[in-house]
Design an enzyme around this catalytic site. Structure first.
Site, short mmCIF file in Angstrom:
data_model
loop_
_atom_site.label_atom_id
_atom_site.label_comp_id
_atom_site.label_asym_id
_atom_site.label_seq_id
_atom_site.Cartn_x
_atom_site.Cartn_y
_atom_site.Cartn_z
N TYR A 176 83.86 2.19 17.00
CA TYR A 176 84.07 1.58 18.32
C TYR A 176 84.23 0.07 18.20
O TYR A 176 85.16 -0.53 18.76
CB TYR A 176 82.88 1.92 19.22
CG TYR A 176 82.88 1.18 20.54
CD1 TYR A 176 83.83 1.45 21.51
CD2 TYR A 176 81.91 0.21 20.82
CE1 TYR A 176 83.83 0.78 22.72
CE2 TYR A 176 81.91 -0.46 22.03
CZ TYR A 176 82.87 -0.18 22.97
OH TYR A 176 82.87 -0.85 24.16
N LYS B 139 87.62 -2.35 19.04
CA LYS B 139 87.57 -3.48 19.97
C LYS B 139 87.96 -4.78 19.26
O LYS B 139 88.66 -5.62 19.81
CB LYS B 139 86.18 -3.61 20.59
CG LYS B 139 85.74 -2.41 21.41
CD LYS B 139 86.66 -2.15 22.60
CE LYS B 139 86.40 -3.09 23.75
NZ LYS B 139 87.16 -2.72 24.96
#
Length: 317
Positions: free
Chosen positions: A126, A130
């Site tokens: 994750y 990002k």
């Protein structure tokens, strides 16, 4: 009239931002949604680049306008890089500003607090997606691309499963005899989506040049176990069924999709996703942006105080 376009406007953060700018009343506010569209929102798949460009042209989004990108992506391995890059490309062509919401998980948690220009080193899939999205937007020549990093979020939601903090209420209230192991290692700074929304309105009202990366965070540290203790205290529930996990979890991060499903199914308390120890965001430079402006800078709610008031208003207490 200047325009504010909010992606993910049916989500937890996006809806808070949408409502805050509607209350602000100085801009034309346009909300976009895909999976949970409402009558006041425009339905749009942000991964359809042609439709996104058509919307930007049709609404004449240009210099002085903002697109605040709050949408959570269904396929982050594709979307978190391609989508910011496409928005940044359009920004360079039409001169509008992208406000790209990112995360404290771009850092590895070994040297907090982190300033905006500190080196990123995400531990999780994750965080890497990002980080890649940030890079794709910031490296697009001529774009007005601003990254705003925030920590773990909480606030008003249709369902407690909508955030990794709100769902802890369900854990505390589960008095069935089931045992839960809760992270008591990683330090988090839970931040209210209403506070982030208010901050974005003040940032818009500031009328000053903005740096390319901005940090926003509440200032109270908690582990998830400590958040559960707060909820137990507010609700008056026993918490002996929640056991603190004091050792850092080990292992390889699962895919983002599996991780998100795990969150929704409460398996987030038992998976082996590596979590950084402390990704505290340094907000000194953010506070300095507002020096002499007469505007409040951070303006965040205390965690326990907000929850006590919120649960009382919902007649949970």
């Amino acid at each position: 009239m200047p325009q504010i376009v909010i992606t993910g406007a049916s989500g937890v953060l996006g809806s808070a931002v949408y409502n805050a700018f509607q209350s602000y009343g100085k801009e034309s506010v346009i909300g976009l949604a895909h999976s949970r569209p409402a009558s006041h929102l425009i339905q749009l798949d942000l991964l359809d680049g042609d439709r996104v460009e058509d919307l930007v042209n049709r609404l004449s989004i240009g210099d002085g306008d903002w697109i605040i990108h709050c949408a959570a992506e269904r396929r982050p391995d594709i979307a978190e890089k391609a989508l910011p890059a496409n928005l940044a490309r359009l920004s360079a062509l039409r001169r509008f500003t992208i406000i790209h919401i990112s995360t404290d998980y771009v850092f590895d948690g070994t040297s907090p607090p982190y300033s905006p220009n500190d080196e990123t080193n995400p531990l999780q899939f994750y965080g890497r997606t990002k980080r890649d999205g940030e890079r794709a937007g910031l490296r697009t020549a001529g774009s007005k691309f601003i990254v705003i990093r925030v920590p773990i979020l909480y606030g008003p939601t249709p369902s407690n499963a909508d955030t990794a903090v709100n769902i802890l209420l369900d854990v505390v209230q589960d008095q069935s005899g089931k045992k839960y192991t809760m992270d008591h290692f990683a330090i988090r700074y839970p931040t209210n989506v209403l506070d982030i929304a208010g901050f974005l309105v003040r940032l818009r009202d500031l009328g000053r040049p903005l740096p390319s990366i901005i940090h926003y965070s509440a200032g109270e540290p908690f582990t998830k176990y400590e958040m559960c203790l707060v909820f137990a205290r507010i609700l008056g529930f026993p918490h002996e069924h929640i056991l603190p996990q004091v050792k850092p979890p080990q292992g390889i991060a699962p895919s983002f999709v599996i991780q998100e499903i795990a969150h929704c199914l409460l398996r987030m308390f038992e998976d082996e996703t590596p979590r950084p120890f402390n990704t505290q965001l340094n907000v000194v430079e953010t506070e300095q942006l507002f020096d002499g402006s007469g505007l409040e800078s951070l303006g965040w709610n205390g965690f326990e105080e907000w929850w006590a008031k919120h649960l009382r208003a919902r007649e949970v207490l």
